[in-house]
Enzyme design. Sequence first.
Site, mmCIF file in Angstrom:
data_model
loop_
_atom_site.group_PDB
_atom_site.id
_atom_site.type_symbol
_atom_site.label_atom_id
_atom_site.label_comp_id
_atom_site.label_asym_id
_atom_site.label_seq_id
_atom_site.Cartn_x
_atom_site.Cartn_y
_atom_site.Cartn_z
ATOM 1 C CE1 TYR A 31 -3.880 -2.224 0.526
ATOM 2 C CE2 TYR A 31 -2.517 -3.271 2.204
ATOM 3 C CZ TYR A 31 -3.627 -3.274 1.384
ATOM 4 O OH TYR A 31 -4.497 -4.332 1.431
ATOM 5 C CG HIS A 55 -7.171 4.726 0.706
ATOM 6 N ND1 HIS A 55 -8.027 5.807 0.701
ATOM 7 C CD2 HIS A 55 -7.841 3.747 1.380
ATOM 8 C CE1 HIS A 55 -9.150 5.498 1.325
ATOM 9 N NE2 HIS A 55 -9.057 4.265 1.758
ATOM 10 C CG PHE A 79 -5.387 -2.450 7.325
ATOM 11 C CD1 PHE A 79 -4.901 -2.428 6.022
ATOM 12 C CD2 PHE A 79 -4.884 -3.385 8.211
ATOM 13 C CE1 PHE A 79 -3.933 -3.322 5.621
ATOM 14 C CE2 PHE A 79 -3.914 -4.288 7.816
ATOM 15 C CZ PHE A 79 -3.428 -4.260 6.519
ATOM 16 C CG ASN A 82 -12.220 0.804 5.946
ATOM 17 O OD1 ASN A 82 -11.831 1.845 5.416
ATOM 18 N ND2 ASN A 82 -12.795 -0.156 5.252
ATOM 19 C CG ASP A 110 -7.715 9.020 0.351
ATOM 20 O OD1 ASP A 110 -8.575 8.572 -0.419
ATOM 21 O OD2 ASP A 110 -7.555 8.576 1.509
ATOM 22 C CG ASN A 170 -15.277 3.564 4.707
ATOM 23 O OD1 ASN A 170 -16.386 4.042 4.959
ATOM 24 N ND2 ASN A 170 -15.092 2.686 3.737
#
Length: 187
Positions: A14, A19, A64, A66, A92, A113
Amino acid sequence: MKCVVGLGNPGAPYALTRHNIGFLVVDTLAERAGKPVKLLECEALTGRMTVGPESVLLVKPQTFMNASGQAVAPLCAKYGVNPQQDLLAIVDDVALPFGRLRLRGKGSAGGHNGLKSLAAKLKTENYARLRIGIGPEHPVRNLADFVLGNFSAAERAALPELTTRAADAVEAWVQQGIEPAMARFNA
């Protein structure tokens, strides 16, 4: 103490996804200060820097996107950070054109989220946020694939200038407050 939280997803896959722009801005701030963000506490990597006379806790949640609030709320409690005055979340925003900055003193999650998780765990939406535009030039079929996709070559070339401008906005927020920072950086 101010708390600056870059939202993103942990792990190498990632690292350069759209994101993770929040993580990239926190990294830029840490590089400026010569202070690493590597202490693991409350499910987040943290580091410290000073902006003028103000001590700043830099945070990269490792839960993470969320579940970001799961790391941020305990850190705020641990350090006595009042989210309504001393917290800035960097995220973002696909609704903003790539490279545009938007600072706000409070507001809704707007479908993000990570911000939903912060609001749920902090029990307030009244904290500052810096939204960084990652919006596509053309409509995309799958928004999740887009935000979890890597930056394009053109976007990667623009990242150093973008993360520098965003870091400048964060430092303005720390030193001058939300209103002057908004006047200077919101296009």
